[in-house]
Design an enzyme around this catalytic site. Sequence first.
Site, mmCIF file in Angstrom:
data_model
loop_
_atom_site.group_PDB
_atom_site.id
_atom_site.type_symbol
_atom_site.label_atom_id
_atom_site.label_comp_id
_atom_site.label_asym_id
_atom_site.label_seq_id
_atom_site.Cartn_x
_atom_site.Cartn_y
_atom_site.Cartn_z
ATOM 1 C CB SER A 13 0.101 4.045 4.321
ATOM 2 O OG SER A 13 -1.138 4.656 3.852
ATOM 3 C CG HIS A 37 -0.833 -1.097 6.369
ATOM 4 N ND1 HIS A 37 0.132 -0.857 5.866
ATOM 5 C CD2 HIS A 37 -1.968 -0.700 6.007
ATOM 6 C CE1 HIS A 37 -0.345 0.183 4.629
ATOM 7 N NE2 HIS A 37 -1.607 0.134 4.774
ATOM 8 C CB CYS A 59 -1.054 -0.135 1.159
ATOM 9 S SG CYS A 59 -1.876 1.310 1.561
HETATM 10 N N1 COD Z 1 -4.113 15.114 -9.312
HETATM 11 C C1 COD Z 1 -4.503 14.017 -9.701
HETATM 12 N N2 COD Z 1 -4.151 12.729 -9.399
HETATM 13 C C2 COD Z 1 -2.900 12.494 -8.827
HETATM 14 C C3 COD Z 1 -2.327 13.556 -8.519
HETATM 15 C C4 COD Z 1 -2.591 15.098 -8.743
HETATM 16 N N3 COD Z 1 -2.158 16.058 -8.266
HETATM 17 N N4 COD Z 1 -1.243 13.155 -7.656
HETATM 18 C C5 COD Z 1 -1.262 11.959 -7.732
HETATM 19 N N5 COD Z 1 -2.277 11.630 -8.360
HETATM 20 C C6 COD Z 1 -2.655 10.192 -8.662
HETATM 21 C C7 COD Z 1 -1.720 8.984 -8.898
HETATM 22 O O1 COD Z 1 -1.614 9.285 -10.120
HETATM 23 C C8 COD Z 1 -2.353 7.945 -8.432
HETATM 24 O O2 COD Z 1 -3.095 7.193 -9.336
HETATM 25 C C9 COD Z 1 -3.138 8.361 -7.389
HETATM 26 O O3 COD Z 1 -3.452 9.832 -7.307
HETATM 27 C C10 COD Z 1 -2.754 7.757 -5.793
HETATM 28 O O4 COD Z 1 -2.631 6.326 -6.040
HETATM 29 P P1 COD Z 1 -1.890 5.602 -5.273
HETATM 30 O O5 COD Z 1 -1.698 4.140 -5.951
HETATM 31 O O6 COD Z 1 -0.540 6.238 -5.033
HETATM 32 O O7 COD Z 1 -2.264 5.315 -3.739
HETATM 33 P P2 COD Z 1 -3.324 4.413 -2.894
HETATM 34 O O8 COD Z 1 -4.542 4.426 -3.767
HETATM 35 O O9 COD Z 1 -2.716 3.078 -2.742
HETATM 36 O O10 COD Z 1 -3.345 5.089 -1.662
HETATM 37 C C11 COD Z 1 -3.722 6.555 -1.556
HETATM 38 C C12 COD Z 1 -3.942 7.003 -0.125
HETATM 39 C C13 COD Z 1 -3.952 8.429 -0.399
HETATM 40 C C14 COD Z 1 -5.295 6.564 0.294
HETATM 41 C C15 COD Z 1 -2.963 6.551 1.063
HETATM 42 O O11 COD Z 1 -1.764 6.680 0.631
HETATM 43 C C16 COD Z 1 -3.333 7.235 2.402
HETATM 44 O O12 COD Z 1 -2.886 8.218 2.316
HETATM 45 N N6 COD Z 1 -3.714 6.803 3.113
HETATM 46 C C17 COD Z 1 -3.923 7.280 4.404
HETATM 47 C C18 COD Z 1 -5.294 7.041 5.138
HETATM 48 C C19 COD Z 1 -4.918 5.743 5.964
HETATM 49 O O13 COD Z 1 -6.253 5.328 6.094
HETATM 50 N N7 COD Z 1 -3.621 5.397 6.245
HETATM 51 C C20 COD Z 1 -3.346 4.021 6.872
HETATM 52 C C21 COD Z 1 -3.485 2.808 5.897
HETATM 53 S S1 COD Z 1 -3.375 3.139 4.547
HETATM 54 ZN ZN ZN Z 2 -2.901 0.954 3.628
#
Ligand code: COD
Ligand code: ZN
Length: 375
Positions: free
Chosen positions: A49, A68, A47
């Site tokens: 995180s 996790h 993930c």
């Molecule tokens: N504008 C549009 N899209 C964007 C931008 C932007 N400025 N920047 C990045 N992106 C896109 C990326 O291209 C990507 O596709 C997407 O955003 C993010 O996806 P991933 O694959 O990096 O992340 P995920 O989906 O695995 O997880 C994202 C979260 C933000 C949910 C995660 O990292 C997080 O912050 N979790 C915290 C909350 C939580 O519960 N944490 C504990 C366990 S996770």
């Molecule tokens: Zn997670």
Amino acid sequence: MTTAGKVIKCKAAVLWEINQPLSIEEIEVAAPKANEVRIKIAATGICRSDDHVISGTLTYKLPVILGHEAAGIVESIGEGVTSVKPGDKVIPLFNPQCKKCNVCKHPNGNLCTSNDLTCNTGTLKDGTSRFTCRGKTIHHFLGISTFSEYTVVDEVSVVKIDSSSPLEKVCLVGCGFSTGYGSAVKVAKVTPGSTCVVFGLGGVGLSTIIGCKSAGASRIIGVDINKDKFAKAKEVGATECISPLDYKKPIQDVLVEMTNDGIDFSFEVIGNLETMTAALLSCNKAFGVCVIVGVPPNVSNLSINPMLLLTGRTWKGAIFGGFKSKDEVPKLVSDILAKKFKLDPLITHASTLDKINEGFDMLRSGKSIRTVLTL
Ligand code: COD
Ligand code: ZN
């Protein structure tokens, strides 16, 4: 020969220092103490995180065993454990549910006070670790550390699931799927016929789309700067996808125009202050609901004009999709077994613990949604 009560030597991925690759090491995992459970991890997802800890944007105690989002089988239990037994299929819970604290007793909240997200102890509840490697104590991550063949967790941080569960799929219920899905159905409470926008189309954003669709939203707009994510978003339910890079004006203005005065439900699933503001501004000023799912790097503040809320918008957020983990995770797994929704589109790569660093590289380059490691 039983391993119960003995130290187990096994493989784990250890983060010794930030910005270094994880190191596959032989570690020692002590037997569970009272009210603790030792689990043989079968499958674990990578993930974003976890990556935030590696890059130092999320501060955690080092050295640490990350991970996790997993599923496994109980190997042994400590004295007093009643909710699981050896041989049970289980999901470790990074957000526990003790059922005794003021939050667990409240009908709405889910951030159990024994969580290690906000406390950041790097240990189990008794303040110590069950991991050692090369003579050094290794910290636990969010009380569950799943990038290890064996881990020890407090009983509040694990729940039994259906014995027929495919562990290499349902591991996603441990984080990404539940976080996104719950943000739509439980936190925002998306309504039938509504219009939704999801900023960020990673594993959590796609799960948010699955939630919006299952709640009956009629229009679901995906927003991402990486257009390679659009096909998958449409496969799971987005009705259209746009990139902010294709427009001269701010993306919130584009969305308000596209939807005749604003969205019903907007979700920020990136963890970026700029897109958090855009998500708030894109929802209807009188009745829009904006949910923050992503966490910004370390401590950062957003400054907004209070008028944005005084007009009637609701701004909210939750960890783990607002689900009380022990109560809801087994139900989510049953829904998946009953084919209420599919996790397959979210799992783009399968790999093994030895190749964990390649799995992180694929997440960083945007090539993978979820890599699931089998152990
Ligand atoms: N504008 C549009 N899209 C964007 C931008 C932007 N400025 N920047 C990045 N992106 C896109 C990326 O291209 C990507 O596709 C997407 O955003 C993010 O996806 P991933 O694959 O990096 O992340 P995920 O989906 O695995 O997880 C994202 C979260 C933000 C949910 C995660 O990292 C997080 O912050 N979790 C915290 C909350 C939580 O519960 N944490 C504990 C366990 S996770
Ligand atoms: Zn997670």
